[in-house]
Design an enzyme around this catalytic site. Structure first.
Site: not given
Length: 187
Positions: A67, A75, A110
């Protein structure tokens, strides 16, 4: 049969053959698109299912589940193109460390996974150490956006009774525990 008629038939046959070739190429492209993650160009969830279905239960495998850490922060602070860059960099990192004969894919968002074939726990642990070292090298030399991740791994039990979903779930639990440990160390 006149020459003109024969040429006309050849022209029609040529057009038909060209159409068939174009259709075949388009089908190959569509199939490729359905099994590759568009952003990273590595396997996607559908490719993973095919990979899982093709595994011989007698071979020794390891499943690694990763992950990417901090994607939401990237972001939110740098924009989604920076987040995409982070995802692509991590995919490239995984693919550069995990030998080509093994499956590497983006599970979604992710999350990434790898299936390491004909392996042992020691070999997978060495691969994960290499991954960590390469991440550190990239972060110190090349990357403006720092790569960080948590991962977990799983192996079939000694009796060989497993499903791929069991291994993925087990690796996911270990990945989550690893992520929590990393968060505690940063506090």
């Amino acid at each position: 049969l006149t020459l003109e008629y024969a040429l006309s038939i050849l022209e029609i046959m040529s057009a038909f053959i060209i159409s068939c070739i174009k259709r075949r190429n388009m089908m190959r492209k569509l199939e490729d698109m359905s099994y590759k993650d568009a952003l990273t160009n590595i396997g996607n969830r559908f490719a993973m299912r095919d990979c899982v279905d093709s595994i011989d239960k007698k071979q020794s495998i390891g499943v690694v589940y990763c992950d990417v850490t901090g994607l939401k922060y990237v972001n939110d602070t740098m924009g989604h193109s920076a987040g995409d860059r982070l995802i692509m960099d991590f995919a490239q990192l995984l693919r550069s460390v995990i030998p080509e004969k093994n499956f590497v894919g983006r599970y979604g968002g992710d999350e990434f996974m790898a299936v390491i074939y004909h392996t042992s726990k020691t070999e997978v642990e060495e691969l994960l150490k290499s991954l960590y070292r390469e991440k550190d090298r990239l972060n110190s030399n090349e990357n403006q956006i720092q790569i960080d991740y948590a991962c977990g791994w799983a192996f079939p039990d000694e009796d060989g009774a497993y499903t791929m979903q069991m291994l993925l779930d087990k690796a996911d639990v270990y990945m989550y525990e690893n992520k929590q440990l990393c968060k505690k160390r940063k506090i």
